[in-house]
Write a protein that holds these residues in place. Sequence first.
Motif, PDB file in Angstrom:
ATOM      1  N   CYS A   1      36.732 -31.606 112.902  1.00 37.17           N
ATOM      2  CA  CYS A   1      37.153 -30.900 111.689  1.00 37.17           C
ATOM      3  C   CYS A   1      36.366 -31.386 110.475  1.00 37.17           C
ATOM      4  O   CYS A   1      35.891 -30.585 109.666  1.00 37.17           O
ATOM      5  CB  CYS A   1      38.654 -31.100 111.476  1.00 37.17           C
ATOM      6  SG  CYS A   1      39.342 -30.142 110.113  1.00 37.17           S
TER       7      CYS A   1
ATOM      8  N   PHE B   1      33.770 -29.171 108.244  1.00 32.57           N
ATOM      9  CA  PHE B   1      33.961 -29.043 106.807  1.00 32.57           C
ATOM     10  C   PHE B   1      32.667 -29.326 106.055  1.00 32.57           C
ATOM     11  O   PHE B   1      32.310 -28.605 105.118  1.00 32.57           O
ATOM     12  CB  PHE B   1      35.058 -29.993 106.336  1.00 32.57           C
ATOM     13  CG  PHE B   1      35.232 -30.013 104.839  1.00 32.57           C
ATOM     14  CD1 PHE B   1      35.992 -29.048 104.214  1.00 32.57           C
ATOM     15  CD2 PHE B   1      34.622 -30.991 104.069  1.00 32.57           C
ATOM     16  CE1 PHE B   1      36.144 -29.049 102.830  1.00 32.57           C
ATOM     17  CE2 PHE B   1      34.768 -31.009 102.696  1.00 32.57           C
ATOM     18  CZ  PHE B   1      35.535 -30.030 102.071  1.00 32.57           C
TER      19      PHE B   1
ATOM     20  N   LEU C   1      36.181 -25.083 111.717  1.00 31.61           N
ATOM     21  CA  LEU C   1      37.107 -25.743 110.801  1.00 31.61           C
ATOM     22  C   LEU C   1      38.528 -25.256 111.031  1.00 31.61           C
ATOM     23  O   LEU C   1      39.473 -26.048 111.121  1.00 31.61           O
ATOM     24  CB  LEU C   1      36.659 -25.475 109.364  1.00 31.61           C
ATOM     25  CG  LEU C   1      37.451 -26.124 108.235  1.00 31.61           C
ATOM     26  CD1 LEU C   1      37.473 -27.632 108.381  1.00 31.61           C
ATOM     27  CD2 LEU C   1      36.856 -25.730 106.884  1.00 31.61           C
TER      28      LEU C   1
ATOM     29  N   ALA D   1      41.475 -27.598 112.885  1.00 34.47           N
ATOM     30  CA  ALA D   1      42.694 -27.836 112.108  1.00 34.47           C
ATOM     31  C   ALA D   1      43.919 -27.367 112.893  1.00 34.47           C
ATOM     32  O   ALA D   1      44.966 -28.041 112.901  1.00 34.47           O
ATOM     33  CB  ALA D   1      42.614 -27.113 110.765  1.00 34.47           C
TER      34      ALA D   1
ATOM     35  N   ALA E   1      43.857 -33.414 106.487  1.00 36.34           N
ATOM     36  CA  ALA E   1      43.301 -32.288 105.733  1.00 36.34           C
ATOM     37  C   ALA E   1      43.303 -32.522 104.222  1.00 36.34           C
ATOM     38  O   ALA E   1      42.490 -31.913 103.506  1.00 36.34           O
ATOM     39  CB  ALA E   1      44.090 -31.017 106.051  1.00 36.34           C
TER      40      ALA E   1
ATOM     41  N   LEU F   1      39.989 -33.341 102.547  1.00 35.91           N
ATOM     42  CA  LEU F   1      39.059 -32.222 102.647  1.00 35.91           C
ATOM     43  C   LEU F   1      39.354 -31.183 101.566  1.00 35.91           C
ATOM     44  O   LEU F   1      38.427 -30.630 100.948  1.00 35.91           O
ATOM     45  CB  LEU F   1      39.146 -31.588 104.032  1.00 35.91           C
ATOM     46  CG  LEU F   1      38.802 -32.503 105.209  1.00 35.91           C
ATOM     47  CD1 LEU F   1      38.917 -31.738 106.525  1.00 35.91           C
ATOM     48  CD2 LEU F   1      37.416 -33.102 105.053  1.00 35.91           C
TER      49      LEU F   1
ATOM     50  N   CYS G   1      38.376 -23.990 102.223  1.00 44.37           N
ATOM     51  CA  CYS G   1      39.808 -24.232 101.990  1.00 44.37           C
ATOM     52  C   CYS G   1      40.656 -23.220 102.735  1.00 44.37           C
ATOM     53  O   CYS G   1      41.668 -23.562 103.353  1.00 44.37           O
ATOM     54  CB  CYS G   1      40.114 -24.163 100.489  1.00 44.37           C
ATOM     55  SG  CYS G   1      39.566 -25.577  99.536  1.00 44.37           S
TER      56      CYS G   1
ATOM     57  N   LEU H   1      40.596 -23.949 106.443  1.00 45.74           N
ATOM     58  CA  LEU H   1      41.382 -25.144 106.749  1.00 45.74           C
ATOM     59  C   LEU H   1      42.878 -24.856 106.677  1.00 45.74           C
ATOM     60  O   LEU H   1      43.644 -25.180 107.596  1.00 45.74           O
ATOM     61  CB  LEU H   1      40.998 -26.258 105.777  1.00 45.74           C
ATOM     62  CG  LEU H   1      41.624 -27.629 106.001  1.00 45.74           C
ATOM     63  CD1 LEU H   1      41.247 -28.185 107.359  1.00 45.74           C
ATOM     64  CD2 LEU H   1      41.172 -28.593 104.895  1.00 45.74           C
TER      65      LEU H   1
END
Length: 498
Positions: free
Chosen positions: A160, A164, A180, A184, A199, A202, A215, A218
């Motif tokens: 992940c 990212f 990603l 997640a 998370a 990130l 974003c 994720l």
Amino acid sequence: MADHTHAVPAGIRRPAPATGPGGAGRRTGALPVAAVAAAFTLAQVLLVHPGMGLGWDETVYVSQVSPHAPAAFFSAPRARGVPLLVAPVASWSSSTALLRICLALLSGLALYLALRVWRGLFPARVLALAGALFASLWVTLFYGPQAMPNYWVAVGALACAGCFVRARADPHDRAAHAGLAGTAALMALMRPMDAVWIALPLLVLAVPGRRWRPCAALVGGLAAGCGEWAAEAYAGHGGPLRRLADASAIQDGLGLHFAVTDQLRSLGGRTLCRPCTGALPSPLVTAWWYVLPALALLGLLLARRARRSGPTRTALACAAAAAFPYLFLIGYAAPRFLLPAYALLALPAADAALHLVTTPRGTWRPAALGLAVLALAAHLAVQYAVLAHTVARTTADRRAWHRTAGALHALGVRPPCLLTGQDAIPVAFYAGCGSAATDGHNANSTRAAIEETARRIPVATLTPAGGAPPAYARGWPAHRLGGLLLYVAPTAQKGPAT
């Protein structure tokens, strides 16, 4: 003519160009990582006995999909990721050896894929060394082939963070955004709260550059992975907030706790340190625990000096977030809790270690290399010793559960049946029975319900020798088995129905 050459985003190394037809250079770069993953798989099969029985938590997870025994009580902190992972095997086979071999193969493949996400961000030899450092830890080897969530959170976190970095650098990299979201979701399926902690950095890192697509990927992945957990919370726990409160109570109440020393105590092979008392393991056993973050911080300093700190900073931020709740918010320890942090720290640590043993031109420093080889040999010896001790002790404990299940069968407690008392959940799984409790973290029944069940099917309860049985079992015949007393309801004494 327009220039279609793209600049390499800051903080990312330019991948080595492919050489020859089909990108032979890239295939060569992948070989060290593949070799590490294959060695990891083989080491699991050889060092962690495939026939080692299922542990307490494993029986809970496997029983959800196995026809061998009724599903055990699924408490608030658990998530359904592991039952989904083992279902392709456990739903039709009761072979523990087959399950462990399949999990070993999957864990090796997952490590390879997670490391490959970072290709071009770190050299191939750094990725291979990082994989070797992580895979050589006794806790990684021990839990790789087990039906437990922590290893899968670790490889999910590693992949992940890499996805990212790629998605943030290139908003048009669809594979990075898909990866990603997928990784997640994997973390959230396994352990939702761990996924949220990992998370958080990130999301923070994405804000300055206004990278909203990473974003969205994720958050979307987290939501997809947590969906079943949330639905189950509404169906059986009074909602997500109530489920979180119940999970906190089972974990002795989340709050400020200094669990660093507890984690150190667990490094000697204690799979669960609760309560966590006793002497610390030998400094030889715990030395790597200090060296790993020190090397990782050195890796960050070197990356900043070379103006390529983005990937390293991301890995370190996620590692710190993954470790924080288990070092400072929980009052007990288990070495598996920190697997995600170890996986993420391994990348900058490997980068620093290779820097220390090579010159700027890439040639070896003989003295530094010799010391590094000695340190690595000592590290491997310590990890193997702890692993061998842990496997032997764990195997003995699980054989004891198997013997208890055999004694229950001899006394007429055969499926369909019900078991209560000490170690009821794992012993019940081994015996093919259901399990029940009237109090404690796994309470799922009442005295009246157990008494009613005893009129229809065999029921037994387990208590420590010298302990008092529950009220409903005080009139049942008792049988001694080692350090346990088995109280068997009279229904079972008549023998199985014919």
